[in-house]
Structures are given as C-alpha cells and as structure tokens.
Design a protein around this motif. Structure first.
Motif, PDB file in Angstrom:
ATOM      1  N   PHE A  74       0.831  -1.214   0.000  1.00 12.53           N
ATOM      2  CA  PHE A  74       0.000   0.000   0.000  1.00 12.53           C
ATOM      3  C   PHE A  74       0.866   1.264   0.000  1.00 12.53           C
ATOM      4  O   PHE A  74       1.907   1.304   0.673  1.00 12.53           O
ATOM      5  CB  PHE A  74      -0.921   0.017   1.230  1.00 12.53           C
ATOM      6  N   SER A  75       0.385   2.299  -0.689  1.00 15.90           N
ATOM      7  CA  SER A  75       1.110   3.573  -0.735  1.00 15.90           C
ATOM      8  C   SER A  75       0.908   4.374   0.548  1.00 15.90           C
ATOM      9  O   SER A  75      -0.151   4.330   1.169  1.00 15.90           O
ATOM     10  CB  SER A  75       0.593   4.409  -1.923  1.00 15.90           C
ATOM     11  N   ASP A  76       1.929   5.118   0.931  1.00 17.93           N
ATOM     12  CA  ASP A  76       1.894   6.075   2.035  1.00 17.93           C
ATOM     13  C   ASP A  76       1.131   5.588   3.264  1.00 17.93           C
ATOM     14  O   ASP A  76       0.223   6.253   3.754  1.00 17.93           O
ATOM     15  CB  ASP A  76       1.322   7.425   1.607  1.00 17.93           C
TER      16      ASP A  76
ATOM     17  N   SER B  77      -4.385   2.186   1.328  1.00 16.67           N
ATOM     18  CA  SER B  77      -5.461   1.318   1.835  1.00 16.67           C
ATOM     19  C   SER B  77      -6.783   2.087   1.875  1.00 16.67           C
ATOM     20  O   SER B  77      -7.855   1.542   1.576  1.00 16.67           O
ATOM     21  CB  SER B  77      -5.102   0.772   3.215  1.00 16.67           C
ATOM     22  N   GLN B  78      -6.712   3.397   2.187  1.00 17.51           N
ATOM     23  CA  GLN B  78      -7.949   4.200   2.157  1.00 17.51           C
ATOM     24  C   GLN B  78      -8.491   4.295   0.733  1.00 17.51           C
ATOM     25  O   GLN B  78      -9.707   4.290   0.523  1.00 17.51           O
ATOM     26  CB  GLN B  78      -7.665   5.603   2.712  1.00 17.51           C
ATOM     27  N   ALA B  79      -7.581   4.346  -0.251  1.00 14.96           N
ATOM     28  CA  ALA B  79      -8.053   4.409  -1.650  1.00 14.96           C
ATOM     29  C   ALA B  79      -8.766   3.118  -2.016  1.00 14.96           C
ATOM     30  O   ALA B  79      -9.866   3.131  -2.572  1.00 14.96           O
ATOM     31  CB  ALA B  79      -6.865   4.654  -2.586  1.00 14.96           C
ATOM     32  N   LEU B  80      -8.181   1.972  -1.632  1.00 11.65           N
ATOM     33  CA  LEU B  80      -8.818   0.684  -1.943  1.00 11.65           C
ATOM     34  C   LEU B  80     -10.176   0.578  -1.242  1.00 11.65           C
ATOM     35  O   LEU B  80     -11.137   0.029  -1.787  1.00 11.65           O
ATOM     36  CB  LEU B  80      -7.909  -0.467  -1.502  1.00 11.65           C
ATOM     37  N   ALA B  81     -10.252   1.162  -0.029  1.00 11.63           N
ATOM     38  CA  ALA B  81     -11.507   1.074   0.754  1.00 11.63           C
ATOM     39  C   ALA B  81     -12.505   2.145   0.349  1.00 11.63           C
ATOM     40  O   ALA B  81     -13.571   2.278   0.953  1.00 11.63           O
ATOM     41  CB  ALA B  81     -11.174   1.186   2.243  1.00 11.63           C
ATOM     42  N   GLY B  82     -12.130   2.967  -0.652  1.00 13.78           N
ATOM     43  CA  GLY B  82     -13.078   3.984  -1.127  1.00 13.78           C
ATOM     44  C   GLY B  82     -13.220   5.163  -0.189  1.00 13.78           C
ATOM     45  O   GLY B  82     -14.234   5.860  -0.190  1.00 13.78           O
TER      46      GLY B  82
ATOM     47  N   GLN C 124      -6.461  -1.934   9.557  1.00  5.87           N
ATOM     48  CA  GLN C 124      -7.645  -1.335  10.195  1.00  5.87           C
ATOM     49  C   GLN C 124      -8.446  -0.477   9.209  1.00  5.87           C
ATOM     50  O   GLN C 124      -9.636  -0.239   9.452  1.00  5.87           O
ATOM     51  CB  GLN C 124      -7.277  -0.523  11.426  1.00  5.87           C
ATOM     52  N   ILE C 125      -7.829  -0.089   8.129  1.00  5.73           N
ATOM     53  CA  ILE C 125      -8.588   0.592   7.068  1.00  5.73           C
ATOM     54  C   ILE C 125      -9.323  -0.454   6.224  1.00  5.73           C
ATOM     55  O   ILE C 125     -10.512  -0.327   5.943  1.00  5.73           O
ATOM     56  CB  ILE C 125      -7.642   1.419   6.173  1.00  5.73           C
ATOM     57  N   ILE C 126      -8.606  -1.514   5.888  1.00  8.62           N
ATOM     58  CA  ILE C 126      -9.192  -2.572   5.049  1.00  8.62           C
ATOM     59  C   ILE C 126     -10.340  -3.264   5.802  1.00  8.62           C
ATOM     60  O   ILE C 126     -11.282  -3.777   5.195  1.00  8.62           O
ATOM     61  CB  ILE C 126      -8.101  -3.601   4.631  1.00  8.62           C
TER      62      ILE C 126
END
Ligand code: HGY
Ligand code: MN
Ligand code: MN
Length: 417
Positions: A127-129, A140-145, A366-368
């Motif tokens: 994951f980035s950054d 991970s926030q991007a993948l989680a929308g 925890q984001i995923i």
C-alpha cells in the motif's frame, strides 16, 4: 498441506530484505523511502520486478499500490488480500511494513513453485503512504473507497509539499486514486504480517502475536500564536511566548491521559516548529503535532475534548491564540474471529510460542477492515524498538511468522476456510 520442503525459505526472504534495504538507505544507517519520493518509487519498481519473477500477474492501481496476483480456480470467488507497505518514516528500520510484503511474496512464490492453485485469487499488495508523509494509509484508504477529492487537494507533507504535486512530479495522476476503490463483495479477507514494534513478545520470549484488535489513533497539527519580540528587552511578564504554550501543554499530557485515558492510551508530541526560529527572538508562533492512541474510540473522543479544554486554558493564561488541524482520525478495529482462528491454528500447529494480543501501532489492516474481515500476525521486535535503524527481528522468528502466514493462507484459500 505443504510439506516442510516446499515451505518458506528464510534465505530468499533475507535476500529480498537485504536488497530492498539498500533502496533509500542514508549514511546515518536509516531508510528514507517516504511516500512518493524517488526512493519510494524505486522500491515499488524493485518489488514489482520480484513479483513478476515469482510468476505473479502485476499491476498498480490509481493510488500506486503495487499488486501481484496469484490466480485461483474460481475467478468469481472473493479475493484474499495479503500485504502491508514498503514506504517508511524518515530514518527507518528495514522491517516495518516491508517484512509483511516480503513474507507475503515468499508465500505466493512457494505456492506458485509447488503448482498449488488456490480456490480464489490471492493478491499481494504494497500500500502507498501508510506511514503518513501525506496523512497516512493513503493506499489502503483508496482501496476502501475513503479517498475524496478533498483528501487529494488538501494533503501536504510537513515541508508543505502537496500530495497532488508530489504525485504529478512522478508522472502519476492523483485523481486516479479515486478509481482505486474495490467492491467489498469482491474481497473475502485480508491478512497482514507485521513486526510488533513493541516489547510484549520479546519480553515474553514468544515467537508470534495473534492480533485481536488494532488501536485507533488521531493526529492533530496545533498552532499557538503569540507575539515575536526581542529576547533581551522584553520582560518575562510582558511576553506572549508561543513556545511556552507548547511547554505548558506538554506538561499537561500525563494528567490528560490519567484523567481521560486508559492504560492503553498513548500521546506523543513528535514535531515542534517555532517561528521565526531565531535564538534571540521570543517565538511568535509554535506549530506542533500530537499523535494520540487508544483501542476505544469513546476514550479517544474524551481525550480529544480534554486536549481542546487545556489548549484554551493555556491560551487564555498566556495571551495566545490556538488553532488545530485534524490530520487523521483512524478508528480502532477488532480483527475477524474466523480469520484470527485460522492464524492461531497455524501458530499452534507449528508448535510455536504465541499469544493473542492487541496492536499499539496503526496498520493498513484497520482501514481494510471497513471492507472485509482482517487478521494480523505479529513477530517480535528486538527490545521493542521500531521506527529506527535499531529495528530488528531474529531470522528464526521471521521464518516462524512466514510459516504462520502460509499456514493461515492455506486454511483460508485452500480448504474452503
Ligand atoms: O504510526 C503507526 O502506528 C504506524 O507505524 N504507521
Ligand atoms: Mn507499519
Ligand atoms: Mn510505521
């Protein structure tokens, strides 16, 4: 089940670790692979080449997450994600995040070489950054929308460089991050191996941590504004010294946690900047960061309310103004009991010394967790050290953790787990 011969190779893992550790290394012995720097991109390129060598199908999504896929029998079955991050804090050690990605790579390499085809696709993601040059958990926030145009437009690093500019300078379109969102229905679960970054396992002489919960955290950037003035002629009682506001606040932190926190609460002032920053000028402005953690979100809110009250009281007492910016607020999460059970079974079947525990560090998991069930595997950190070149985990503990990772993957993606 895989035989021991077809099991993970600590030699391959250590060779990968040593190679990646050369990317972004500085003379002080620390790693500087902060997000969206040239070193970070070199690390991504190196990793993608290793994924391809391992026979994985590789791609990068709109957040520049590097992804290696091992196709499964049923392409319509929800995908199992494994991974972590390879970006680092400044002057980092070589294991934080990276170990999870490289043990995940070794597991998929072993499965590929053994000709094992999982029930579902398995994707390894770096994951980035994660570390927060631009706030943290970006990939991970991007993948989680969870990334919005506001996130992209407003994120900047401590030196003021904006995320948008940093990504464009690397030939990336930051707005593509909005396309990285995955349909939660398409993801069956997420496993992350990570160093503990604390002293619990090493003090107990245990090899593996089966993580049940991951702490929440919030990061604020706080500014006290007073009045710059002459260090020699300004009487002490006439000063509106912004740094003294920070000093007063720092002394209040233990009381704030005692009165509003739990024994798992943590608070850290990690950066202070004074303006104008000259030795013979009373600081007119002081900007500092606070990083607060707890495994209970209600407690986090109570600590935040107490901090705001203390800042107001100090400002009134010293004739200052204060403002603050919420850089991030990441909820605490519980790991999924079913996946945790698979991790625990893999540790127990391996005859390893392990314990169930909580994570004091924040992680992409925890984001995923907002889009699928998650579980984490910890390996011990020597003397609990991390975020420093002293970070280390014994090779046999790394091998044990990688075996647990492979065992958990087998239970989840091969036996209808
Ligand atoms: O700050 C953390 O807990 C993680 O290392 N990013
Ligand atoms: Mn990490
Ligand atoms: Mn970290």
């Amino acid at each position: 089940m895989l035989t021991q011969e077809s099991g993970v190779s600590i030699d391959r893992i250590s060779a990968d670790l040593k190679q990646l550790a050369e990317i972004g290394r500085s003379d002080d012995g620390g790693l500087y692979r902060m997000a969206f720097t040239d070193a970070d991109m070199q690390g991504k390129d190196w990793l993608e080449a290793r994924m391809r060598e391992a026979g994985l199908e590789t791609t990068r999504d709109g957040a520049c997450n590097v992804i290696g896929r091992l196709p499964g029998k049923n392409p319509d079955a929800p995908t199992l994600l494994i991974g972590s991050h390879i970006d680092t804090v400044p002057c980092a050690g070589i294991l934080d995040g990276t170990l999870g990605v490289l043990t995940g790579l070794e597991c998929l390499r072993v499965l590929k070489q053994a000709g094992r085809v999982p029930d579902c696709d398995i994707e390894l993601i770096a994951f980035s950054d994660e570390e927060g040059r631009f706030g943290g958990m970006f990939g991970s926030q991007a993948l989680a929308g969870q990334i919005t145009p506001e996130t992209i437009h407003s994120s900047a690093d401590p030196a003021g460089e904006r995320l948008e500019e940093a990504m464009k300078a690397l030939g990336l379109d930051p707005w593509e991050a909005l396309q990285a969102r995955r349909d939660p229905e398409s993801i069956g679960g997420y496993l992350e191996l990570h160093i503990e970054q604390g002293p619990v396992l090493s003090q107990a002489g245990e090899q593996v941590g089966v993580v049940e919960a991951i702490t929440g955290l919030f990061k604020w950037s706080i500014t006290f504004s007073g009045e710059p003035n002459h260090a020699g002629t300004t009487p002490m009682v006439m000063r509106r010294d912004a740094f003294m506001g920070v000093a007063d606040f720092a002394h209040e932190v233990p009381r704030i946690l005692d009165e509003n926190g739990s024994e798992r609460s943590r608070a850290t002032i990690g950066r202070v900047e004074l303006t104008p920053g000259s030795p013979n000028t009373v600081p007119g402005e002081a900007t500092f960061t606070i990083d607060v953690r707890d495994t209970d979100e209600t407690t986090m809110n109570e600590i935040a309310a107490a901090i705001r009250k203390v800042l107001g009281a100090i400002a009134r007492r010293r004739g200052l103004r204060f403002s603050y910016q919420v850089e991030s607020w990441i909820k605490p999460v519980n790991c999924d009991p079913r996946l945790v059970g698979h991790v625990e079974a893999a540790a127990a079947d391996g005859g390893l010394r392990y314990r169930r525990m909580e994570s004091g560090a924040a992680h992409d998991a925890q984001i995923i967790a907002s889009v699928c069930p998650v579980a984490m595997i910890f390996v011990p950190s020597l003397e609990g050290k991390s975020h420093s070149p002293a970070e280390w985990t014994a090779w046999d503990d790394i091998e044990a953790g990688a075996r647990v990772m492979l065992g958990a993957i087998e239970r989840i993606a091969f036996e209808g787990g």
